[in-house]
Design an enzyme around this catalytic site. Structure first.
Site, PDB file in Angstrom:
ATOM      1  N   LYS A  42       0.669  -1.040  -0.137  1.00  0.00           N
ATOM      2  CA  LYS A  42      -0.081   0.008   0.167  1.00  0.00           C
ATOM      3  C   LYS A  42       0.722   1.206   0.108  1.00  0.00           C
ATOM      4  CE  LYS A  42      -3.753  -2.125   2.217  1.00  0.00           C
ATOM      5  NZ  LYS A  42      -4.660  -2.781   0.994  1.00  0.00           N
ATOM      6  N   CYS A  43       1.955   1.377  -0.819  1.00  0.00           N
ATOM      7  CA  CYS A  43       2.873   2.304  -0.865  1.00  0.00           C
ATOM      8  C   CYS A  43       2.890   2.957  -2.175  1.00  0.00           C
ATOM      9  CB  CYS A  43       4.377   1.830  -0.532  1.00  0.00           C
ATOM     10  SG  CYS A  43       5.596   2.994  -0.887  1.00  0.00           S
ATOM     11  N   GLY A  44       3.190   4.181  -2.147  1.00  0.00           N
ATOM     12  CA  GLY A  44       3.204   4.935  -3.751  1.00  0.00           C
ATOM     13  C   GLY A  44       4.386   4.266  -4.392  1.00  0.00           C
TER      14      GLY A  44
END
Length: 169
Positions: A42-44
């Site tokens: 769930k990271c950029g």
């Protein structure tokens, strides 16, 4: 391809569990080139999974693998269970490279794998704590760390590919 290299001080000599249970058996990678990456769903930077998979596929037959190490230490960006992480990586990015159990990469609970990695400096001289998800460490065929790349370095960036190819030569 395994060799008789001494992994007692190498990152490959550390015990860590596999994402789906059992041992990840890092010793099986002795004599290969390994890119260790702390990953998060769930990271950029999560789209880097695509580049990591392409890199893995491109060089696997030459003795290269990517090793993903899920980590939830950066703003809770890897909150899932092992099953959820595996499903996300497979369904969303087609990941086939091996993944370890979730591990801490910084602080008092830093996994021994990262204890052996963080002393190596990147091209800008940064050593020590992992800065964010998707920091990359390249381990050569001799089991030693040979390169470190910042989280923002794309897996297929020229400097990463050149370092991998140099180790595979």
């Amino acid at each position: 391809m395994t060799t008789d290299i001494d992994t007692s001080s190498s990152p490959l000599g550390v015990e860590i569990g596999a994402l789906q249970g059992g041992s990840a058996d890092l010793g099986q990678y002795a004599g290969q080139v390994v890119l260790v990456v702390n990953v998060a769903s769930k990271c950029g930077l999560t789209p880097q999974y695509s580049g990591l998979e392409r890199l893995h596929e491109r060089y696997a037959e030459r003795g290269f693998t990517v090793l993903g190490v899920p980590c939830n230490q950066f703003m809770g960006q890897e909150p899932g269970s092992a099953e959820e992480i595996a499903e996300f990586c497979s369904a969303t990015y087609g990941v086939t490279f091996p993944m370890t159990e979730k591990a801490e990469v910084n602080g008092a609970g830093r996994h021994p794998l990262y204890e052996r990695l963080v002393g190596f400096a990147d091209a800008d001289g940064h050593r020590g704590d992992i800065r964010w998800n998707f920091e990359k460490f390249l381990i050569g065929r001799d089991g030693e760390v040979v390169a470190r790349f910042a989280p923002q370095a794309e897996p297929e960036a020229a400097e990463v590919v050149a370092a991998v190819e140099a180790q595979l030569a």
